[in-house]
Write a protein that holds these residues in place. Structure first.
Motif, mmCIF file in Angstrom:
data_model
loop_
_atom_site.group_PDB
_atom_site.id
_atom_site.type_symbol
_atom_site.label_atom_id
_atom_site.label_comp_id
_atom_site.label_asym_id
_atom_site.label_seq_id
_atom_site.Cartn_x
_atom_site.Cartn_y
_atom_site.Cartn_z
ATOM 1 N N LEU A 115 -5.378 -6.066 -61.918
ATOM 2 C CA LEU A 115 -4.904 -5.083 -62.676
ATOM 3 C C LEU A 115 -5.471 -4.574 -63.983
ATOM 4 N N PHE A 116 -6.298 -5.393 -64.475
ATOM 5 C CA PHE A 116 -7.089 -4.910 -65.345
ATOM 6 C C PHE A 116 -8.232 -4.038 -64.777
ATOM 7 N N GLN A 117 -8.597 -4.488 -63.752
ATOM 8 C CA GLN A 117 -9.683 -3.361 -63.129
ATOM 9 C C GLN A 117 -9.150 -1.942 -62.982
ATOM 10 N N MET A 118 -7.821 -1.972 -62.387
ATOM 11 C CA MET A 118 -7.210 -1.038 -62.314
ATOM 12 C C MET A 118 -7.149 0.192 -63.269
ATOM 13 N N LEU A 119 -7.240 -0.343 -64.470
ATOM 14 C CA LEU A 119 -7.185 0.438 -65.393
ATOM 15 C C LEU A 119 -8.509 1.553 -65.740
ATOM 16 N N VAL A 120 -9.554 1.209 -64.790
ATOM 17 C CA VAL A 120 -10.555 2.151 -64.784
ATOM 18 C C VAL A 120 -10.126 3.695 -64.174
ATOM 19 N N PHE A 121 -9.138 3.463 -63.423
ATOM 20 C CA PHE A 121 -8.725 4.616 -62.685
ATOM 21 C C PHE A 121 -7.528 5.648 -63.421
ATOM 22 N N THR A 122 -7.234 5.064 -64.631
ATOM 23 C CA THR A 122 -6.162 5.839 -65.554
ATOM 24 C C THR A 122 -7.039 6.515 -66.577
ATOM 25 N N PRO A 123 -6.428 7.158 -67.270
ATOM 26 C CA PRO A 123 -7.080 7.777 -68.453
ATOM 27 C C PRO A 123 -7.959 7.194 -69.248
ATOM 28 N N LEU A 124 -7.743 5.793 -69.284
ATOM 29 C CA LEU A 124 -8.630 4.847 -70.139
ATOM 30 C C LEU A 124 -10.012 4.786 -69.699
#
Length: 414
Positions: A115-124
């Motif tokens: 889930l932490f890795q999936m943050l790369v596909f968010t505006p972050l």
């Protein structure tokens, strides 16, 4: 009349247990300093030496460019030192956890890391050299995929340990290890970070190897993942061109292209000679070598400390591998053997890949040198992995001088 002395056979009643206080409390606290196996000392000492040495080299490699950027010469090193100050206590804290804790945390840790890795596909998420594998929170950058390495190793160790009696059947080997592994690696490949994906593949293959699966079962995922890496490399002309630049015999003709950084890395190593130019005297760090503190920090080590400095770094990694593989060899717990083997292959294998890239023996994968390269997330994940190894090392028997010299009761000493 014979008098029988019954005092020798009469049982002595136990004394009532007194509450612990004063000296007794200090004695119980002394268990923290109980003897530990030699593998624990070897892994911990090499990890600490490499971390401190990495801080020194990051300072040397970034002092000039940090001042040009408007900051002080110590800015980059201090940021790295903050992560080291967090990671080193975290390593020793993790070493206190029992093996059962890591088994319970296998699934939750992998889910949270994914889930932490999936943050790369968010505006972050942010792009870095064509890879979307970073996030930025309040001005601080992090690479979530680094935590996938340690959590995937622990998860694979737990899954293959649970199925240890069923690994003769290829279906139990593949499910759920292969589908979940592909999903985790896919989150990294979606960000076009082939280097990190290759390390995750290496961890998966190492876990299968140390689980003791049959060779024919092991070869199939090896071929699948080798084909997958080749496909992703060939499918991108830009990535393929950069990877194959190390085979270019006339690299000077493409000096300002893909050969620029590899050439300056080789020139830095060659310029150091045997004894080096001296700590802090690198020429390549003055913006000639773009990734001087990251993927090519080994070139700065060779330029400033020479061949001797490079050999010392390689010897430290070799000692780390010896201590870690001793855990694999001595343990009776399949979970410990599989997880420790996967972590060791990850750290030592990534170090060898990085050195091979700097020496132009391998294509440019973009993987950092563990412990040494600039990058707080990478350093913390490696130190956490070392904490897991230290936790495993505590389960090994301690070989003391008394246990070696004291003969077994009932037998004559040889």
């Amino acid at each position: 009349m014979r008098v029988v002395d019954t005092t020798r056979t009469r049982p002595v009643p136990p004394e009532p247990e007194q509450p612990r206080s004063g000296l007794a409390a200090r004695v119980s606290l002394g268990r923290v300093f109980a003897p530990v196996p030699s593998e624990f000392l070897l892994i911990a000492s090499t990890a600490l030496i490499l971390t401190v040495f990495g801080l020194v080299m990051v300072l040397s490699a970034t002092s000039a460019t940090s001042e040009d950027a408007g900051g002080g010469p110590y800015d980059t090193m201090l940021k790295q030192a903050v992560f080291a100050a967090i990671g080193i206590p975290l390593m020793f804290l993790a070493s206190r956890f029992p093996v059962s804790f890591w088994k319970r945390m296998a699934w939750p840790a992998l889910i949270l890391a994914t889930l932490f890795q999936m943050l790369v596909f968010t505006p972050l998420g942010i792009d870095n050299d064509g890879n979307r594998n970073w996030i930025s929170i309040a001005g601080l950058q992090a690479q979530p995929s680094e935590f996938l390495k340690v959590t995937l190793a622990i998860w694979l160790g737990f899954i293959l340990y649970r199925k240890r009696t069923l690994l003769a059947d290829w279906r139990h080997v593949f499910i759920p290890a292969i589908p979940v592994g592909i999903a985790v690696i896919g989150t990294v490949m979606a960000g076009k970070d082939l280097g990190t994906a290759m390390i995750l593949v290496l961890i998966l293959l190492a876990a299968l190897f140390f689980s003791g699966v049959k060779l024919r079962v092991f070869l199939l995922p090896l071929v699948l993942f080798a084909g997958g890496v080749a496909y992703f490399a060939v499918s991108s002309p830009d990535r393929m061109r950069r990877y194959m630049s190390f085979l270019n015999e006339d690299c000077l003709a493409d000096y300002f292209g893909d050969c620029y950084q590899p050439l300056h890395g080789i020139w830095g190593l060659a310029g150091g000679g045997v004894f080096g130019l001296g700590l802090g005297n690198s020429k390549e760090k003055y913006s000639w070598l773009p990734a001087a503190a990251h993927d090519y920090i080994f070139a700065i080590v060779g330029e400033e400390l020479g061949l001797i400095g490079c050999v010392v770094v390689l010897v430290l990694f070799a000692l780390f591998a010896v201590g870690a593989f001793h855990i694999v060899r001595k343990t009776d717990d399949p979970f410990v053997r599989i997880t420790a083997g996967a972590i060791t292959v990850w750290i030592v294998g990534q170090a060898l890949l990085n050195v091979g890239v700097v020496l132009r023996l391998l294509p440019v994968f973009g993987v950092p040198l563990p412990f040494l390269s600039q990058g707080g997330t990478s350093l913390m994940s490696v130190l956490l992995a070392c904490g897991v190894l230290l936790s495993f090392a505590r389960t090994l028997p301690v070989r003391t001088a008394a246990s070696v010299t004291q003969p077994v009761r009932g037998r004559l000493p040889r």
